[in-house]
Design a protein around this motif. Structure first.
Motif, PDB file in Angstrom:
ATOM      1  N   MET A 180       3.114  64.504 127.517  1.00 37.78           N
ATOM      2  CA  MET A 180       4.552  64.352 127.557  1.00 37.78           C
ATOM      3  C   MET A 180       4.869  62.855 127.606  1.00 37.78           C
ATOM      4  O   MET A 180       4.245  62.111 128.338  1.00 37.78           O
ATOM      5  CB  MET A 180       5.096  65.075 128.794  1.00 37.78           C
ATOM      6  N   THR A 181       5.839  62.455 126.840  1.00 42.93           N
ATOM      7  CA  THR A 181       6.268  61.059 126.840  1.00 42.93           C
ATOM      8  C   THR A 181       7.434  60.877 127.810  1.00 42.93           C
ATOM      9  O   THR A 181       8.039  61.862 128.263  1.00 42.93           O
ATOM     10  CB  THR A 181       6.721  60.615 125.438  1.00 42.93           C
ATOM     11  N   VAL A 182       7.778  59.637 128.109  1.00 43.75           N
ATOM     12  CA  VAL A 182       8.924  59.352 128.970  1.00 43.75           C
ATOM     13  C   VAL A 182      10.195  59.932 128.350  1.00 43.75           C
ATOM     14  O   VAL A 182      11.017  60.529 129.051  1.00 43.75           O
ATOM     15  CB  VAL A 182       9.054  57.839 129.224  1.00 43.75           C
ATOM     16  N   ALA A 183      10.354  59.790 127.045  1.00 39.66           N
ATOM     17  CA  ALA A 183      11.540  60.335 126.371  1.00 39.66           C
ATOM     18  C   ALA A 183      11.617  61.849 126.541  1.00 39.66           C
ATOM     19  O   ALA A 183      12.692  62.396 126.822  1.00 39.66           O
ATOM     20  CB  ALA A 183      11.532  59.963 124.894  1.00 39.66           C
ATOM     21  N   GLN A 184      10.498  62.548 126.396  1.00 40.31           N
ATOM     22  CA  GLN A 184      10.468  63.999 126.572  1.00 40.31           C
ATOM     23  C   GLN A 184      10.770  64.382 128.020  1.00 40.31           C
ATOM     24  O   GLN A 184      11.488  65.350 128.272  1.00 40.31           O
ATOM     25  CB  GLN A 184       9.112  64.562 126.154  1.00 40.31           C
ATOM     26  N   LEU A 185      10.221  63.628 128.968  1.00 41.97           N
ATOM     27  CA  LEU A 185      10.469  63.895 130.383  1.00 41.97           C
ATOM     28  C   LEU A 185      11.947  63.704 130.715  1.00 41.97           C
ATOM     29  O   LEU A 185      12.556  64.538 131.381  1.00 41.97           O
ATOM     30  CB  LEU A 185       9.596  62.982 131.252  1.00 41.97           C
ATOM     31  N   LEU A 186      12.537  62.602 130.235  1.00 42.10           N
ATOM     32  CA  LEU A 186      13.953  62.353 130.489  1.00 42.10           C
ATOM     33  C   LEU A 186      14.832  63.437 129.884  1.00 42.10           C
ATOM     34  O   LEU A 186      15.822  63.861 130.497  1.00 42.10           O
ATOM     35  CB  LEU A 186      14.351  60.977 129.954  1.00 42.10           C
ATOM     36  N   GLU A 187      14.479  63.891 128.686  1.00 41.94           N
ATOM     37  CA  GLU A 187      15.251  64.959 128.047  1.00 41.94           C
ATOM     38  C   GLU A 187      15.179  66.239 128.886  1.00 41.94           C
ATOM     39  O   GLU A 187      16.198  66.887 129.134  1.00 41.94           O
ATOM     40  CB  GLU A 187      14.731  65.233 126.646  1.00 41.94           C
ATOM     41  N   ALA A 188      13.984  66.595 129.339  1.00 40.59           N
ATOM     42  CA  ALA A 188      13.815  67.802 130.148  1.00 40.59           C
ATOM     43  C   ALA A 188      14.556  67.669 131.484  1.00 40.59           C
ATOM     44  O   ALA A 188      15.249  68.593 131.918  1.00 40.59           O
ATOM     45  CB  ALA A 188      12.335  68.076 130.386  1.00 40.59           C
TER      46      ALA A 188
END
Length: 55
Positions: free
Chosen positions: A1-9
């Motif tokens: 998981m990337t930071v962008a994916q984590l922030l989106e979730a």
């Protein structure tokens, strides 16, 4: 998981929800994070979630 994916979730969740992580068969609060720069060609930068050690 990337930071962008984590922030989106995380953006889809209630802002007052507590963040927990699995820790040896139990759950621990996430109390901090550590950022590690990329360590060579092809290696990604890393974000490490740190558990609350006072539990």
């Amino acid at each position: 998981m990337t930071v962008a994916q984590l922030l989106e979730a995380l953006g889809k969740l209630p802002p007052d929800a507590v963040v927990l992580m699995e820790s040896g068969g139990g759950l621990s609060l996430v109390s901090a994070l550590d950022f590690v720069e990329a360590q060579g060609a092809g290696a990604p930068a890393e974000v490490i979630l740190l558990p609350n050690m006072d539990e």
